[in-house]
Design a protein around this motif. Structure first.
Motif, PDB file in Angstrom:
ATOM      1  N   ARG A 144       5.744  46.968  40.207  1.00 13.57           N
ATOM      2  CA  ARG A 144       7.070  46.530  39.778  1.00 13.57           C
ATOM      3  C   ARG A 144       7.816  47.737  39.229  1.00 13.57           C
ATOM      4  NH1 ARG A 144       5.628  41.103  36.459  1.00 13.57           N
ATOM      5  NH2 ARG A 144       4.890  39.928  38.231  1.00 13.57           N
ATOM      6  N   VAL A 145       9.119  47.697  39.345  1.00  9.30           N
ATOM      7  CA  VAL A 145       9.939  48.756  38.770  1.00  9.30           C
ATOM      8  C   VAL A 145       9.887  48.615  37.250  1.00  9.30           C
ATOM      9  CG1 VAL A 145      12.261  49.728  38.606  1.00  9.30           C
ATOM     10  CG2 VAL A 145      11.431  48.832  40.798  1.00  9.30           C
ATOM     11  N   PHE A 204       9.212  57.267  42.112  1.00  6.69           N
ATOM     12  CA  PHE A 204       9.813  56.919  43.395  1.00  6.69           C
ATOM     13  C   PHE A 204       9.568  58.086  44.357  1.00  6.69           C
ATOM     14  CE2 PHE A 204      12.224  54.147  40.557  1.00  6.69           C
ATOM     15  CZ  PHE A 204      12.100  52.954  41.235  1.00  6.69           C
ATOM     16  N   CYS A 243       3.429  53.457  48.189  1.00  2.13           N
ATOM     17  CA  CYS A 243       4.237  52.453  47.482  1.00  2.13           C
ATOM     18  C   CYS A 243       5.518  53.056  46.906  1.00  2.13           C
ATOM     19  CB  CYS A 243       3.411  51.801  46.384  1.00  2.13           C
ATOM     20  SG  CYS A 243       2.029  50.839  47.042  1.00  2.13           S
ATOM     21  N   THR A 259       7.082  55.634  48.086  1.00  2.00           N
ATOM     22  CA  THR A 259       7.943  55.974  49.225  1.00  2.00           C
ATOM     23  C   THR A 259       8.683  54.734  49.727  1.00  2.00           C
ATOM     24  OG1 THR A 259       6.498  57.805  49.845  1.00  2.00           O
ATOM     25  CG2 THR A 259       7.962  56.954  51.557  1.00  2.00           C
ATOM     26  N   VAL A 260       7.991  53.608  49.794  1.00  2.00           N
ATOM     27  CA  VAL A 260       8.640  52.357  50.188  1.00  2.00           C
ATOM     28  C   VAL A 260       9.756  52.014  49.198  1.00  2.00           C
ATOM     29  CG1 VAL A 260       8.313  49.853  50.418  1.00  2.00           C
ATOM     30  CG2 VAL A 260       6.666  51.432  51.438  1.00  2.00           C
ATOM     31  N   ALA A 261       9.475  52.151  47.911  1.00  2.00           N
ATOM     32  CA  ALA A 261      10.486  51.847  46.896  1.00  2.00           C
ATOM     33  C   ALA A 261      11.684  52.781  47.009  1.00  2.00           C
ATOM     34  CB  ALA A 261       9.871  51.946  45.505  1.00  2.00           C
ATOM     35  N   LEU A 262      11.445  54.055  47.272  1.00  2.00           N
ATOM     36  CA  LEU A 262      12.528  55.020  47.384  1.00  2.00           C
ATOM     37  C   LEU A 262      13.391  54.763  48.612  1.00  2.00           C
ATOM     38  CD1 LEU A 262      13.839  57.685  46.356  1.00  2.00           C
ATOM     39  CD2 LEU A 262      12.260  58.890  47.875  1.00  2.00           C
ATOM     40  N   ARG A 263      12.733  54.548  49.754  1.00  2.00           N
ATOM     41  CA  ARG A 263      13.457  54.360  51.020  1.00  2.00           C
ATOM     42  C   ARG A 263      13.993  52.950  51.207  1.00  2.00           C
ATOM     43  NH1 ARG A 263       9.381  57.411  55.213  1.00  2.00           N
ATOM     44  NH2 ARG A 263       9.556  59.494  54.290  1.00  2.00           N
ATOM     45  N   ARG A 264      13.399  51.995  50.485  1.00  2.00           N
ATOM     46  CA  ARG A 264      13.746  50.582  50.616  1.00  2.00           C
ATOM     47  C   ARG A 264      13.577  50.091  52.046  1.00  2.00           C
ATOM     48  NH1 ARG A 264      18.297  49.175  46.238  1.00  2.00           N
ATOM     49  NH2 ARG A 264      17.508  50.554  44.640  1.00  2.00           N
ATOM     50  N   GLN A 265      12.509  50.584  52.669  1.00  2.00           N
ATOM     51  CA  GLN A 265      12.127  50.162  54.012  1.00  2.00           C
ATOM     52  C   GLN A 265      10.619  50.018  54.045  1.00  2.00           C
ATOM     53  OE1 GLN A 265      13.560  53.220  56.637  1.00  2.00           O
ATOM     54  NE2 GLN A 265      15.646  52.457  56.595  1.00  2.00           N
TER      55      GLN A 265
END
Length: 81
Positions: free
Chosen positions: A22-23, A51, A56, A58-64
């Motif tokens: 979680r953020v 981020f 994980c 990388t997914v949060a940073l790219r939002r993909q």
């Protein structure tokens, strides 16, 4: 709830690991909430991710989404445990 869901779907998708991040309230990193499939002593080392760090982060940073298959070694790029 996430562990129960993982237990139900894992056999159908041949999954052996999951991470639930979680953020943080500060909004500047991710905090590990729960996981399955990694050594217990490893969890604290990945308890907080920046981020862009590891899969994980990388997914949060790219939002993909990223589909990571056959990750076997901590030396694998984007895998830091």
């Amino acid at each position: 709830m996430m562990r129960g869901l993982f237990d139900r779907i894992a056999p159908h998708f041949d999954l052996d690991t999951y991470f639930n991040f979680r953020v943080e309230e500060s909004g500047d990193a991710l905090r590990l909430v729960s996981c399955v499939g990694i050594p217990e002593e490893t969890a604290p080392a990945i308890g907080r991710l920046e981020f862009g760090q590891a899969v994980c982060g990388t997914v949060a940073l790219r939002r993909q989404p990223i589909v990571a298959t056959r990750i076997r070694s901590p030396a694998t790029p984007r895998c830091s445990w």
